[in-house]
Write a protein that holds these residues in place. Structure first.
Motif, short mmCIF file in Angstrom:
data_model
loop_
_atom_site.label_atom_id
_atom_site.label_comp_id
_atom_site.label_asym_id
_atom_site.label_seq_id
_atom_site.Cartn_x
_atom_site.Cartn_y
_atom_site.Cartn_z
N ALA A 23 0.85 -1.20 0.00
CA ALA A 23 0.00 0.00 0.00
C ALA A 23 0.88 1.25 0.00
O ALA A 23 1.21 1.78 1.07
N PRO A 24 1.29 1.72 -1.17
CA PRO A 24 2.16 2.90 -1.22
C PRO A 24 1.39 4.20 -1.00
O PRO A 24 0.20 4.30 -1.34
N ASP A 25 2.05 5.18 -0.42
CA ASP A 25 1.49 6.54 -0.40
C ASP A 25 1.57 7.10 -1.81
O ASP A 25 2.62 7.03 -2.45
N LEU A 26 0.48 7.65 -2.29
CA LEU A 26 0.51 8.25 -3.62
C LEU A 26 1.40 9.48 -3.63
O LEU A 26 1.62 10.13 -2.60
N THR A 27 1.87 9.82 -4.79
CA THR A 27 2.80 10.93 -4.97
C THR A 27 2.32 12.19 -4.27
O THR A 27 1.21 12.67 -4.51
N GLY A 28 3.16 12.74 -3.37
CA GLY A 28 2.85 13.98 -2.67
C GLY A 28 2.04 13.80 -1.41
O GLY A 28 1.90 14.76 -0.63
N LEU A 29 1.50 12.61 -1.16
CA LEU A 29 0.65 12.37 0.00
C LEU A 29 1.36 11.48 1.00
O LEU A 29 2.27 10.72 0.65
N GLY A 30 0.94 11.56 2.26
CA GLY A 30 1.59 10.76 3.29
C GLY A 30 3.06 11.10 3.38
O GLY A 30 3.45 12.26 3.53
N ASP A 31 3.91 10.08 3.25
CA ASP A 31 5.36 10.28 3.30
C ASP A 31 6.00 10.28 1.92
O ASP A 31 7.23 10.22 1.80
N SER A 32 5.18 10.35 0.89
CA SER A 32 5.70 10.34 -0.48
C SER A 32 5.90 11.78 -0.96
O SER A 32 5.03 12.64 -0.77
N VAL A 33 7.02 12.04 -1.59
CA VAL A 33 7.36 13.38 -2.06
C VAL A 33 7.24 13.44 -3.58
O VAL A 33 7.68 12.52 -4.28
N SER A 34 6.65 14.51 -4.10
CA SER A 34 6.57 14.70 -5.53
C SER A 34 7.87 15.29 -6.05
O SER A 34 8.36 16.30 -5.55
N ALA A 46 2.50 6.57 -13.75
CA ALA A 46 3.87 6.23 -14.14
C ALA A 46 4.75 6.02 -12.91
O ALA A 46 5.64 5.15 -12.91
N ASP A 47 4.50 6.81 -11.86
CA ASP A 47 5.24 6.62 -10.60
C ASP A 47 4.94 5.25 -10.00
O ASP A 47 5.84 4.58 -9.46
N ILE A 48 3.68 4.83 -10.07
CA ILE A 48 3.29 3.53 -9.53
C ILE A 48 3.95 2.41 -10.31
O ILE A 48 4.46 1.43 -9.74
N VAL A 49 3.97 2.53 -11.62
CA VAL A 49 4.61 1.50 -12.46
C VAL A 49 6.10 1.43 -12.15
O VAL A 49 6.68 0.34 -12.03
N GLU A 50 6.74 2.59 -12.01
CA GLU A 50 8.16 2.62 -11.66
C GLU A 50 8.41 1.96 -10.30
O GLU A 50 9.34 1.18 -10.13
N LEU A 51 7.57 2.31 -9.32
CA LEU A 51 7.69 1.71 -8.00
C LEU A 51 7.58 0.19 -8.08
O LEU A 51 8.39 -0.55 -7.50
N ALA A 52 6.57 -0.28 -8.80
CA ALA A 52 6.30 -1.71 -8.86
C ALA A 52 7.45 -2.48 -9.50
O ALA A 52 7.88 -3.52 -8.99
N HIS A 53 7.96 -1.97 -10.59
CA HIS A 53 8.95 -2.73 -11.35
C HIS A 53 10.39 -2.46 -10.93
O HIS A 53 11.17 -3.38 -10.73
N GLU A 54 10.73 -1.18 -10.77
CA GLU A 54 12.13 -0.84 -10.52
C GLU A 54 12.52 -0.94 -9.05
O GLU A 54 13.68 -1.20 -8.73
N HIS A 55 11.56 -0.72 -8.15
CA HIS A 55 11.88 -0.71 -6.73
C HIS A 55 11.39 -1.95 -5.99
O HIS A 55 12.04 -2.40 -5.05
#
Length: 259
Positions: A23-34, A46-55
């Motif tokens: 359960a990631p924090d969406l970009t800019g919300l919670g502890d996630s920084v834009s 695109a951030d979610i796809v990057e998170l899923a595959h690259e991280h």
């Protein structure tokens, strides 16, 4: 003002008992920084796809999104095809679905207010508990469905100016979301299984979730959580979990029989 997304992933594509939840924090919300200050849902997808595959090192995944998380989840499926195996939308209408107003004909008055540049930040800073607390208490089927401790945790995050600003920017990007999704729909309709879940009472969207999804996708199943308003994950967590699990298992079993 909330946006929740859950990635449902399986280590073995043929073993649905082994399910991981992220359960990631969406970009800019919670502890996630834009990093870009772009809050259109296509960019955040695109951030979610990057998170899923690259991280996280995931392959394809099952995807659940509530509120603006649902808007981002739709953008993953529509603008980044091939990553999501299934899609579950919880109490969200898809911007650009052909409905001229996702604000329920003005009933969701805060959409226009949040879209105003600068003013919401000026008026709400220091009054987050009064303003945001009203939504957490009134968008439920029952006023006390979300505990005061849970509400305080949510509001604590929005007391940070960058997070409060980002929360409003999600609304200010709706015009771009409409343009992106409507133009994409002319070229591509996701064919993955979609479960559209609406809250049946109070400010829940009810059947509007399924109606919106069917305008944009072809393989849609609809469910109504009758004793919930908009905050379905907090109001009826067990029923929601059963819907998600049942949909995932049914989809898996159909694919297994087809192999």
């Amino acid at each position: 003002m909330a946006a929740d997304m859950v990635l449902l992933t399986t280590g073995d594509p043929f073993a649905y008992d082994e399910v991981s939840y992220v359960a990631p924090d969406l970009t800019g919300l919670g502890d996630s920084v834009s990093k870009t200050d772009r809050f259109d849902k296509r960019s955040i997808a695109a951030d979610i796809v990057e998170l899923a595959h690259e991280h996280l090192g995931l392959g394809r995944f099952n995807l659940v999104g509530h509120d603006w998380g649902g808007g981002v989840a739709w953008a993953v499926a529509a603008h980044h095809p091939g990553h999501a195996k299934t899609l579950m939308l919880v109490d969200i209408a898809i911007p650009g679905d052909g409905n001229p107003n996702i604000s329920q004909g003005g009933a969701r008055w805060h959409h226009a207010f949040h879209n105003t540049i600068g003013l919401p930040e000026e008026l709400i800073t220091g009054r987050e508990e009064i303003y945001l607390g009203w939504f957490y208490k009134n968008y439920c089927a029952m006023e006390d469905a979300i505990s005061s401790d849970e509400i305080e945790k949510y509001i604590c995050s929005y007391r940070r100016p960058p997070v409060l600003h980002a929360g409003f920017e999600y609304y200010r990007a709706v015009g771009q979301d409409v343009e992106d999704n409507s133009s994409r729909a002319l070229q591509y309709r996701p064919d993955i299984p979609v479960l559209a879940i609406g809250g049946g009472k109070s400010w829940g969207r009810g059947s509007q979730v399924g109606e919106s999804a069917r305008r944009m996708a072809d393989n849609v199943t609809e469910a109504i959580v009758e004793d919930a308003g908009h905050w379905i994950p907090e109001e009826q967590p067990e029923e929601l979990a059963n819907l998600i699990d049942g949909f995932y298992r049914t989809t898996y079993e159909k694919k297994s029989r087809a192999l």
